[in-house]
Design a protein around this motif. Sequence first.
Motif, short mmCIF file in Angstrom:
data_model
loop_
_atom_site.label_atom_id
_atom_site.label_comp_id
_atom_site.label_asym_id
_atom_site.label_seq_id
_atom_site.Cartn_x
_atom_site.Cartn_y
_atom_site.Cartn_z
N ASN A 1 0.84 -1.20 0.00
CA ASN A 1 0.00 0.00 0.00
C ASN A 1 0.87 1.25 0.00
OD1 ASN A 1 -2.51 -1.46 0.42
ND2 ASN A 1 -1.71 -1.87 2.46
N LYS A 2 0.26 2.37 -0.29
CA LYS A 2 0.96 3.65 -0.15
C LYS A 2 1.33 3.80 1.32
CE LYS A 2 0.03 8.58 -0.24
NZ LYS A 2 -0.98 9.60 -0.56
N GLU A 3 2.53 4.30 1.60
CA GLU A 3 2.98 4.51 2.97
C GLU A 3 3.39 5.96 3.16
OE1 GLU A 3 5.97 1.74 4.25
OE2 GLU A 3 4.89 0.03 3.40
N ILE A 4 2.99 6.50 4.29
CA ILE A 4 3.44 7.83 4.71
C ILE A 4 4.27 7.61 5.96
CG2 ILE A 4 2.76 10.15 5.39
CD1 ILE A 4 -0.03 9.44 4.07
N MET A 5 5.56 7.90 5.87
CA MET A 5 6.49 7.68 6.97
C MET A 5 6.82 9.01 7.63
SD MET A 5 7.65 4.42 7.26
CE MET A 5 9.32 4.55 7.88
N HIS A 6 6.58 9.07 8.94
CA HIS A 6 6.89 10.24 9.74
C HIS A 6 8.06 9.89 10.66
CE1 HIS A 6 2.94 11.99 8.68
NE2 HIS A 6 2.52 10.75 8.79
N VAL A 7 9.13 10.66 10.61
CA VAL A 7 10.26 10.44 11.50
C VAL A 7 9.97 11.22 12.78
CG1 VAL A 7 12.73 10.74 11.84
CG2 VAL A 7 11.85 10.08 9.59
N ILE A 8 9.87 10.49 13.89
CA ILE A 8 9.51 11.09 15.17
C ILE A 8 10.75 11.58 15.91
CG2 ILE A 8 8.44 10.64 17.42
CD1 ILE A 8 6.72 8.52 15.94
N GLU A 9 11.78 10.74 15.91
CA GLU A 9 13.03 11.09 16.59
C GLU A 9 14.17 10.42 15.85
OE1 GLU A 9 14.41 11.48 21.19
OE2 GLU A 9 13.32 9.66 20.66
N GLY A 10 15.32 11.10 15.75
CA GLY A 10 16.44 10.59 14.98
C GLY A 10 16.37 11.10 13.55
N SER A 11 16.92 10.34 12.61
CA SER A 11 16.84 10.72 11.19
C SER A 11 17.06 9.49 10.34
CB SER A 11 17.86 11.81 10.83
OG SER A 11 19.16 11.28 10.87
N LEU A 12 16.51 9.54 9.13
CA LEU A 12 16.67 8.46 8.16
C LEU A 12 17.24 9.04 6.88
CD1 LEU A 12 13.26 6.55 8.41
CD2 LEU A 12 15.46 5.85 9.36
N THR A 13 18.10 8.30 6.23
CA THR A 13 18.53 8.64 4.89
C THR A 13 17.83 7.62 4.00
OG1 THR A 13 20.65 9.42 5.72
CG2 THR A 13 20.51 8.94 3.37
N ILE A 14 17.07 8.10 3.00
CA ILE A 14 16.22 7.21 2.22
C ILE A 14 16.57 7.27 0.73
CG2 ILE A 14 14.32 7.48 3.86
CD1 ILE A 14 12.95 9.20 1.54
N LEU A 15 16.29 6.15 0.06
CA LEU A 15 16.41 6.08 -1.39
C LEU A 15 15.12 5.45 -1.89
CD1 LEU A 15 18.15 6.49 -3.94
CD2 LEU A 15 18.95 4.13 -3.61
N LEU A 16 14.30 6.26 -2.54
CA LEU A 16 13.03 5.77 -3.07
C LEU A 16 13.25 5.00 -4.37
CD1 LEU A 16 10.84 8.94 -2.43
CD2 LEU A 16 10.95 6.86 -1.05
N HIS A 17 12.37 4.05 -4.65
CA HIS A 17 12.46 3.23 -5.85
C HIS A 17 12.49 4.11 -7.10
CE1 HIS A 17 11.93 -0.30 -8.32
NE2 HIS A 17 10.99 0.34 -8.99
N GLY A 18 13.42 3.83 -7.99
CA GLY A 18 13.52 4.59 -9.23
C GLY A 18 14.33 5.87 -9.13
N GLU A 19 14.77 6.24 -7.92
CA GLU A 19 15.56 7.46 -7.76
C GLU A 19 17.02 7.09 -7.58
OE1 GLU A 19 14.02 10.35 -5.09
OE2 GLU A 19 12.00 10.22 -5.92
#
Length: 93
Positions: free
Chosen positions: A40-58
Amino acid sequence: MITENQYFDGNVKSLGYETPEGKSTIGIINPGEYEFGTANKEIMHVIEGSLTILLHGETQWQVIESGSSFEVSSNSSFKVKTEVQTAYLCQYR
């Protein structure tokens, strides 16, 4: 009903629950690099800390700091990496 989820040998753990708007999970990601698939579509909220992300196709990684969010399309995948324990809320919509 609350469900418990565990991924990547216990390095990602979450509790799942349902609201009138849909399913959600709230969890912790330990330091490391992981790849997740989506149904499903996901909406990710970072509450504390940090994430480095790589989305599909990017090709460029993005840093998502505490208090920010990002969206992942359905039937896709994304990579995350973090150097610190990071808390998140994921809404499946």
